[in-house]
Design a protein around this motif. Structure first.
Motif, PDB file in Angstrom:
ATOM      1  N   GLY A 138      14.347  38.716  98.230  1.00  0.00           N
ATOM      2  CA  GLY A 138      13.422  38.329  98.860  1.00  0.00           C
ATOM      3  C   GLY A 138      11.409  39.751  99.262  1.00  0.00           C
ATOM      4  O   GLY A 138      10.384  38.599  99.330  1.00  0.00           O
ATOM      5  N   GLU A 139      11.515  39.844  98.540  1.00  0.00           N
ATOM      6  CA  GLU A 139      10.438  41.184  98.535  1.00  0.00           C
ATOM      7  C   GLU A 139       9.341  39.795  97.482  1.00  0.00           C
ATOM      8  O   GLU A 139       8.488  40.323  97.041  1.00  0.00           O
ATOM      9  N   GLN A 140      10.514  39.992  96.511  1.00  0.00           N
ATOM     10  CA  GLN A 140       9.250  38.842  94.833  1.00  0.00           C
ATOM     11  C   GLN A 140       9.355  37.207  95.666  1.00  0.00           C
ATOM     12  O   GLN A 140       7.856  36.986  95.331  1.00  0.00           O
ATOM     13  N   GLN A 141       9.615  37.161  96.675  1.00  0.00           N
ATOM     14  CA  GLN A 141       9.555  35.858  97.063  1.00  0.00           C
ATOM     15  C   GLN A 141       8.319  36.139  97.972  1.00  0.00           C
ATOM     16  O   GLN A 141       7.294  34.856  98.186  1.00  0.00           O
ATOM     17  N   ARG A 142       7.635  37.437  98.937  1.00  0.00           N
ATOM     18  CA  ARG A 142       7.118  37.691  99.179  1.00  0.00           C
ATOM     19  C   ARG A 142       5.957  37.311  98.316  1.00  0.00           C
ATOM     20  O   ARG A 142       4.271  38.178  98.594  1.00  0.00           O
ATOM     21  N   ARG A 171      16.449  33.758 106.708  1.00  0.00           N
ATOM     22  CA  ARG A 171      16.636  34.126 108.056  1.00  0.00           C
ATOM     23  C   ARG A 171      15.279  34.679 108.357  1.00  0.00           C
ATOM     24  O   ARG A 171      14.532  34.008 108.733  1.00  0.00           O
ATOM     25  N   LYS A 172      15.079  36.336 107.457  1.00  0.00           N
ATOM     26  CA  LYS A 172      14.264  36.552 107.811  1.00  0.00           C
ATOM     27  C   LYS A 172      13.074  36.200 107.507  1.00  0.00           C
ATOM     28  O   LYS A 172      11.445  35.657 107.991  1.00  0.00           O
ATOM     29  N   LEU A 173      13.293  35.444 106.012  1.00  0.00           N
ATOM     30  CA  LEU A 173      11.698  34.879 104.991  1.00  0.00           C
ATOM     31  C   LEU A 173      10.752  33.725 106.090  1.00  0.00           C
ATOM     32  O   LEU A 173      10.093  33.529 106.231  1.00  0.00           O
ATOM     33  N   ARG A 174      11.997  33.135 106.182  1.00  0.00           N
ATOM     34  CA  ARG A 174      11.793  32.238 107.290  1.00  0.00           C
ATOM     35  C   ARG A 174      11.244  31.818 108.613  1.00  0.00           C
ATOM     36  O   ARG A 174      10.365  31.374 109.014  1.00  0.00           O
ATOM     37  N   ARG A 175      11.552  32.950 108.955  1.00  0.00           N
ATOM     38  CA  ARG A 175      10.535  33.796 110.664  1.00  0.00           C
ATOM     39  C   ARG A 175       9.438  33.953 110.077  1.00  0.00           C
ATOM     40  O   ARG A 175       8.971  33.493 110.900  1.00  0.00           O
ATOM     41  N   GLU A 176       9.149  35.169 108.901  1.00  0.00           N
ATOM     42  CA  GLU A 176       7.825  35.484 108.290  1.00  0.00           C
ATOM     43  C   GLU A 176       7.384  33.973 108.323  1.00  0.00           C
ATOM     44  O   GLU A 176       5.484  34.335 108.599  1.00  0.00           O
ATOM     45  N   LEU A 177       7.424  33.370 107.228  1.00  0.00           N
ATOM     46  CA  LEU A 177       7.184  32.422 106.899  1.00  0.00           C
ATOM     47  C   LEU A 177       6.550  31.060 108.217  1.00  0.00           C
ATOM     48  O   LEU A 177       5.074  30.574 108.628  1.00  0.00           O
ATOM     49  N   ALA A 178       7.156  31.189 109.080  1.00  0.00           N
ATOM     50  CA  ALA A 178       7.119  29.917 110.386  1.00  0.00           C
ATOM     51  C   ALA A 178       5.441  30.674 110.629  1.00  0.00           C
ATOM     52  O   ALA A 178       5.209  30.270 111.263  1.00  0.00           O
ATOM     53  N   GLU A 179       5.576  32.078 110.893  1.00  0.00           N
ATOM     54  CA  GLU A 179       4.473  33.285 111.252  1.00  0.00           C
ATOM     55  C   GLU A 179       3.681  32.704 111.196  1.00  0.00           C
ATOM     56  O   GLU A 179       2.526  32.609 110.850  1.00  0.00           O
ATOM     57  N   LEU A 180       3.131  32.786 109.633  1.00  0.00           N
ATOM     58  CA  LEU A 180       1.920  32.879 108.504  1.00  0.00           C
ATOM     59  C   LEU A 180       2.500  31.227 108.780  1.00  0.00           C
ATOM     60  O   LEU A 180       0.164  30.970 108.936  1.00  0.00           O
ATOM     61  N   ARG A 181       2.547  30.687 109.265  1.00  0.00           N
ATOM     62  CA  ARG A 181       2.442  29.129 108.818  1.00  0.00           C
ATOM     63  C   ARG A 181       1.180  28.702 109.969  1.00  0.00           C
ATOM     64  O   ARG A 181       0.407  27.474 109.706  1.00  0.00           O
ATOM     65  N   LEU A 195      18.644  21.517 105.822  1.00  0.00           N
ATOM     66  CA  LEU A 195      18.556  21.701 106.896  1.00  0.00           C
ATOM     67  C   LEU A 195      17.865  22.384 108.273  1.00  0.00           C
ATOM     68  O   LEU A 195      16.857  21.943 109.035  1.00  0.00           O
ATOM     69  N   ASP A 196      17.817  23.518 107.942  1.00  0.00           N
ATOM     70  CA  ASP A 196      17.864  24.699 108.833  1.00  0.00           C
ATOM     71  C   ASP A 196      16.215  25.260 108.337  1.00  0.00           C
ATOM     72  O   ASP A 196      15.512  25.415 109.673  1.00  0.00           O
ATOM     73  N   ASP A 197      15.842  24.462 107.368  1.00  0.00           N
ATOM     74  CA  ASP A 197      14.569  25.455 106.786  1.00  0.00           C
ATOM     75  C   ASP A 197      13.270  23.881 107.284  1.00  0.00           C
ATOM     76  O   ASP A 197      12.671  24.402 107.557  1.00  0.00           O
ATOM     77  N   VAL A 198      14.524  23.080 107.520  1.00  0.00           N
ATOM     78  CA  VAL A 198      12.948  21.554 108.061  1.00  0.00           C
ATOM     79  C   VAL A 198      12.878  21.815 108.935  1.00  0.00           C
ATOM     80  O   VAL A 198      11.927  22.103 109.870  1.00  0.00           O
ATOM     81  N   THR A 199      14.213  22.067 110.307  1.00  0.00           N
ATOM     82  CA  THR A 199      14.043  22.190 111.707  1.00  0.00           C
ATOM     83  C   THR A 199      13.432  23.589 112.300  1.00  0.00           C
ATOM     84  O   THR A 199      12.708  23.396 112.913  1.00  0.00           O
ATOM     85  N   ARG A 200      12.720  24.574 111.484  1.00  0.00           N
ATOM     86  CA  ARG A 200      12.253  25.614 111.804  1.00  0.00           C
ATOM     87  C   ARG A 200      10.470  26.149 111.370  1.00  0.00           C
ATOM     88  O   ARG A 200       9.950  26.795 112.065  1.00  0.00           O
ATOM     89  N   LEU A 201      10.495  24.458 109.539  1.00  0.00           N
ATOM     90  CA  LEU A 201       9.304  24.716 109.426  1.00  0.00           C
ATOM     91  C   LEU A 201       8.822  23.711 109.545  1.00  0.00           C
ATOM     92  O   LEU A 201       7.504  23.823 109.228  1.00  0.00           O
ATOM     93  N   ALA A 202       9.013  22.933 109.398  1.00  0.00           N
ATOM     94  CA  ALA A 202       8.605  21.502 109.524  1.00  0.00           C
ATOM     95  C   ALA A 202       8.335  20.891 110.775  1.00  0.00           C
ATOM     96  O   ALA A 202       8.734  20.767 111.247  1.00  0.00           O
ATOM     97  N   ASP A 203       6.559  19.930 109.915  1.00  0.00           N
ATOM     98  CA  ASP A 203       7.108  19.087 111.248  1.00  0.00           C
ATOM     99  C   ASP A 203       7.212  17.875 111.306  1.00  0.00           C
ATOM    100  O   ASP A 203       7.987  17.001 112.438  1.00  0.00           O
ATOM    101  N   ARG A 204       7.633  16.804 109.755  1.00  0.00           N
ATOM    102  CA  ARG A 204       7.749  16.161 110.253  1.00  0.00           C
ATOM    103  C   ARG A 204       8.704  15.444 108.430  1.00  0.00           C
ATOM    104  O   ARG A 204       9.109  16.795 107.456  1.00  0.00           O
ATOM    105  N   LEU A 205       9.354  14.937 108.592  1.00  0.00           N
ATOM    106  CA  LEU A 205      10.301  15.058 107.516  1.00  0.00           C
ATOM    107  C   LEU A 205      10.425  13.457 106.416  1.00  0.00           C
ATOM    108  O   LEU A 205      10.265  12.348 107.434  1.00  0.00           O
ATOM    109  N   CYS A 206      10.553  13.385 104.950  1.00  0.00           N
ATOM    110  CA  CYS A 206      10.565  12.334 104.434  1.00  0.00           C
ATOM    111  C   CYS A 206      12.318  12.375 103.710  1.00  0.00           C
ATOM    112  O   CYS A 206      12.123  13.774 103.068  1.00  0.00           O
ATOM    113  N   VAL A 207      12.847  11.242 103.722  1.00  0.00           N
ATOM    114  CA  VAL A 207      14.270  12.155 102.917  1.00  0.00           C
ATOM    115  C   VAL A 207      13.932  10.790 102.179  1.00  0.00           C
ATOM    116  O   VAL A 207      14.135   9.427 101.954  1.00  0.00           O
TER     117      VAL A 207
END
Length: 242
Positions: A138-142, A171-181, A195-207
């Motif tokens: 997680g720290e490397q990802q940050r 889950r923690k990183l997703r929350r942090e990235l959502a705040e950063l976004r 799909l949890d990444d999609v629903t929490r971070l994205a506005d639109r979706l391409c399949v």
């Protein structure tokens, strides 16, 4: 559109692609599909790490790639911040030095201070002198996110950014990235199978499937009103893989 990112890619051989989408400033677009669907290839084409046969990529009105006009801007000249699935940090450099490496446009005497500020922004205060091997996934990802932002990008590209960490860290990183976004006035393109990444971070979706976009729209539209049984099956597969 002049502002934001527009992507149009076409090729029949090698890796087939039939991709057409636009992402406005401050908007996040998720690309979802099974392995081999062209998601990462599309992301690499935007970053300049892959040259498609035909199409056009433009950011804020500037052509980064235009096959008809013979334009292919090198990756180093594109203001794109890319977070790789594997983070791709320099193992011999500290977290601070990894971020400073991306601050080429900043005066040398100001790079350390700028890198420290970016690491603080991703909650890595006090870990600046650690090398990647001394950091958790997680720290490397940050660090990778801070390095991507150090380029002062016009677009942020995220390639499966949480795939190498456990579910709790994800889950923690997703929350942090959502705040950063919320503070990022740039287009964001997210490649994910979750799909949890999609629903929490994205506005639109391409399949995507086999290089083609089968359906695009708001996350709610696509997930609640899939345009075909194939799309519903792909979304169900993504949900079960997460």
């Amino acid at each position: 559109m002049d502002k934001g990112l527009t992507v149009r890619l076409r090729q029949d051989k090698l890796i087939p692609l039939d991709v057409d989408f636009a992402v406005a400033p401050g908007e996040a677009m998720a690309l979802v599909g099974p392995s081999g669907s062209g998601k990462t290839t599309t992301l690499r084409a935007i970053a300049g790490l892959y040259r498609p046969v035909a199409g056009r990529i433009a950011c804020n009105g500037m052509a980064w790639f235009d096959s008809a006009a013979g334009i292919h801007m090198p990756a180093r000249q594109r203001r794109a911040g890319l977070v790789f699935q594997s983070y791709a940090l320099f193992p011999h450099l500290t977290a601070l030095a990894n971020v400073m490496e991306a601050l080429n446009d900043t005066a040398r005497e100001m790079r350390r201070e700028a890198a420290m500020a970016l690491l603080a922004r991703v909650h890595l205060d006090g870990l600046e002198e650690r090398r990647p091997a001394q950091l958790s996934g997680g720290e490397q990802q940050r660090v990778a996110v801070a390095r991507a932002l150090a380029r002062r990008p016009d677009v942020l590209l995220l390639d499966e950014p949480f795939s190498a960490v456990d579910r709790v860290t994800r889950r923690k990183l997703r929350r942090e990235l959502a705040e950063l976004r919320r503070d990022l006035p740039m287009p964001v393109v997210l490649v994910t199978h979750d799909l949890d990444d999609v629903t929490r971070l994205a506005d639109r979706l391409c399949v995507m499937h086999k290089g083609r976009i089968l359906q695009s729209g708001t996350v709610a539209e696509v997930m609640t009103q899939p345009a075909s049984a194939e799309i519903a099956e792909l979304l169900d597969l993504a949900a079960n893989e997460a």
